[in-house]
Design a protein around this motif. Sequence first.
Motif, short mmCIF file in Angstrom:
data_model
loop_
_atom_site.label_atom_id
_atom_site.label_comp_id
_atom_site.label_asym_id
_atom_site.label_seq_id
_atom_site.Cartn_x
_atom_site.Cartn_y
_atom_site.Cartn_z
N SER A 338 16.90 -21.90 -0.04
CA SER A 338 16.54 -22.28 1.34
C SER A 338 15.03 -22.27 1.55
N GLY A 339 14.34 -21.37 0.88
CA GLY A 339 12.89 -21.31 1.05
C GLY A 339 12.28 -20.28 0.10
N CYS A 347 7.77 -21.81 2.10
CA CYS A 347 7.78 -23.25 1.82
C CYS A 347 9.10 -23.64 1.16
N ALA A 348 9.38 -24.92 1.19
CA ALA A 348 10.60 -25.43 0.56
C ALA A 348 10.48 -25.25 -0.96
N SER A 350 10.38 -27.03 -3.61
CA SER A 350 10.21 -28.40 -4.11
C SER A 350 8.81 -28.57 -4.66
N ALA A 353 6.31 -29.40 -1.81
CA ALA A 353 5.96 -28.27 -0.93
C ALA A 353 5.08 -27.26 -1.66
#
Length: 367
Positions: A338-339, A347-348, A350, A353
């Motif tokens: 989720s983060g 942050c994400a 990814s 991010a």
Amino acid sequence: MKIDGTAFRSLWLDETDRWSLRIIDQTKLPWAVEMPRLTTLDQVAHAISAMLVRGAPLIGATAAYGVAIAMRADPSDAALQQAITTLSATRPTAINLRWALNRMESLLRDHPKVERAEAAYAEAAAICDEDVATNHAIGRHGLGLIRSRASAGRRVNILTHCNAGWIATVDWGTALAPIYLAHDEGIDVHVFVDETRPRNQGASLTAWELGKHGVKHTVIVDNAGGHLMQRGEIDMVIVGTDRVTNAGDVCNKIGTYLKALAARDNGIPFYVALPSSTIDWTISDGLTDIPIEERATTEVTTMTGRALDGSIATIRIVPKDSLVVNPAFDVTPARLVSGLITERGVCAASAAALSQMFPEYGRQNAV
Ligand SMILES: CSC[C@H]1O[C@H](OP(=O)(O)O)[C@H](O)[C@@H]1O
């Protein structure tokens, strides 16, 4: 953090000689608090490989002092290379070990030999001080996620796996840092602690340190987490990590992936707390690119604890003829995260991010 009212970090220089290293021997917890003194490179390497000290940031900080102790004994180029090689071989998965040794080697390689020991001790101390500040920042950013679930004095139930507390770092911890800050500001926070087989870092270490700080917690078997999630008893999951790829895949203690699957299936947020020193910017696919440590089968076939007569005993729990495997970590794909709670914010999980949160690194190793 505090042990019976006295503030400690998880490692420090001996007060009498200011060059040997004191640690908390985590293999003795929760039954005894022993603080051995390490005086040689080999003693430091053994402390890491035998998990007297463990946890990604703490492994890095301890290795940094291992280099300093080695330079005090012999500041030659050969001794420096030997120290880096010896310490690099202690454990393969946590990237903080490589990060810390790269930092020490880069500093010392071109340093005058007569100044190497002093420079090494100063850099190891800086790594420790930075870790403390970084983890407190992780705590502040993660605190916001807990506050948002604590409306009108509602209890917040958090599940964590393994130990990512203050004794997995120099201080504060990563996954537990937000929990300590929430507790300290009066939020009714409760932690479900996965025992975390086979070494039971949750039952032996997380339960111990949360108890010392007065944080409400309940130890559960690893296999109970999904059941509690299905019954609505878990509000969020926060775990630590040993290595995150530049695309957000998360390597952590074995069993983490299963908790992430159960959290996703039950719509429960799954957060990973980490300092940026745990990000491996050179890799993107955690499943193919992160080395997973295989540890001794005796960690699975035996259990050590306090016998009813008060002695510390080790018993066998698996038939002698049974085959055993003991992977120490697994990889949670970024899609289940989720983060990421970092020292700069949440942050994400990814590539985009992470490179936005850490532009100074992301550009160098863009996926
Ligand atoms: C803050 S890093 C904690 C991380 O390290 C642990 O591994 P080990 O106990 O084998 O060093 C575990 O994966 C924790 O999540």
